[in-house]
Scaffold this motif. Sequence first.
Motif, mmCIF file in Angstrom:
data_model
loop_
_atom_site.group_PDB
_atom_site.id
_atom_site.type_symbol
_atom_site.label_atom_id
_atom_site.label_comp_id
_atom_site.label_asym_id
_atom_site.label_seq_id
_atom_site.Cartn_x
_atom_site.Cartn_y
_atom_site.Cartn_z
ATOM 1 N N THR A 61 0.826 -1.204 0.000
ATOM 2 C CA THR A 61 0.000 0.000 0.000
ATOM 3 C C THR A 61 0.860 1.253 0.000
ATOM 4 O O THR A 61 0.469 2.296 -0.547
ATOM 5 N N PHE A 195 -1.652 7.942 1.304
ATOM 6 C CA PHE A 195 -2.346 7.049 2.227
ATOM 7 C C PHE A 195 -2.413 7.653 3.630
ATOM 8 O O PHE A 195 -3.358 7.386 4.380
ATOM 9 N N GLY A 208 -7.383 6.923 2.213
ATOM 10 C CA GLY A 208 -6.309 7.092 3.187
ATOM 11 C C GLY A 208 -6.835 7.009 4.603
ATOM 12 O O GLY A 208 -8.038 6.829 4.839
ATOM 13 N N ARG A 401 -5.366 -2.180 1.581
ATOM 14 C CA ARG A 401 -5.336 -1.049 2.507
ATOM 15 C C ARG A 401 -5.773 -1.450 3.911
ATOM 16 O O ARG A 401 -5.420 -0.787 4.889
#
Length: 431
Positions: A61, A195, A208, A401
């Motif tokens: 990620t 992120f 994010g 994520r």
Amino acid sequence: MTDATLPTAAATNLRRIVEARLVKRHAQEMRFRLYGRIAIIVALSFLAVLLGRIIHQGYTTFIDNQISVSVYLDPAKIDRGDLGGANYDQMVAESLLTTLGETDDEFGEKSGKILEIMSNDLGFQLLTQVRGDPSLIGKRVSVTGPVKSDASLYYKGEIKRSTPQDSRKLDDQQLDWLDKLKAAGAIKSGFNSGFLTRSDSTEAEQAGVLGAIVGSLMMLFVTAFLAVPIGVLAATYLEEFAPKNRWTDLIEVNINNLAAVPSIVYGLLGLAVFINWLAVPRSSPLVGGLVLALMALPTVIIATRSALKAVPPSIREAALGVGASRTQTVFHHVLPLAMPGVMTGAILSLAHALGETAPLLMIGMVSFVPGVPEGFTGSATVLPVQVFIWETASERGFHERTAAAIIVLLVFMIVMNLAAILVRRRFERRW
């Protein structure tokens, strides 16, 4: 002769019995140590597997694949009276097709496929630039943004060309385009700072954890503001001032029982009391902090009482002997000496509260929040709930994520536990 040898034989037998018992005791100790080492190795192995799996799934990620494209802002497609009415995503797709040496068909199938590998953030950037400077219409503008999550997974090796085409979202033509863009230098890889600086989004490549981090910090502030002072004062009264009778015994038993109550029960309590009765805004850091404060309160009280008990009685006797009152003895001498244990218990209880999910789901913090919380009464999400939301999403990019958000949450937990250790070592005193 016989009488002289009897004591010697008895002593020999006794020595043999003692030696046999010693051998048995040493064997038991060795087995106990072996079992302990095996238990530690097994526990560390499970921990290594868990952390390894999370890191392996989530570290990608933090690798971002950005695409740069030069777009011609065709005046025929942009109405100066309605700048937001133009299809900027289509303009980006057509520019990418030109870069690839392709032309769109009459049904727009190729541009549709391009849109499946290109983030709509590029079109939004074009709109923002045109609104800021309408004179850009009729010129070429360069924009840079992330590729779609599936395209990024292809660059990271998570989506393989060897997989049958009907078993992956991207077809062979789209993979060929991605390879050409990479070879042409239009794709650049780097650290995914977005992120950590963006909030949640419906697009995986733009999602994010900033909003969740801010929401967690605000919620922890409310929890600490309520649970720590109330818990410390309650524990101090029970341990130092309260008379020892059946009522205080009943209170102590209930406090110990509350520490073992499942966390979801606190969520039901918060839903009934804070939301339905007191009308505290749902899905806000305030109501989340109130619920977690109730959950952390028994732990803070128990830890504070243990710290107060650890202070030697001689400290109290010395203070009372020089004329200090009971209140002065407790707050000027006993409580400061117990503060390392108090702070350690408080920090660990807050760290435990940070990882709770069930009570927050009960008070509605499962809602989609695309931005940073505007205040303690505004809508917010927190890291554990963000992990839950992403893991239940259908898009594969969100699962990547999920592991990255767990890594961020673990970093928070490690920092808080490290703070507890440092506080204890910094203020610890030996008597």
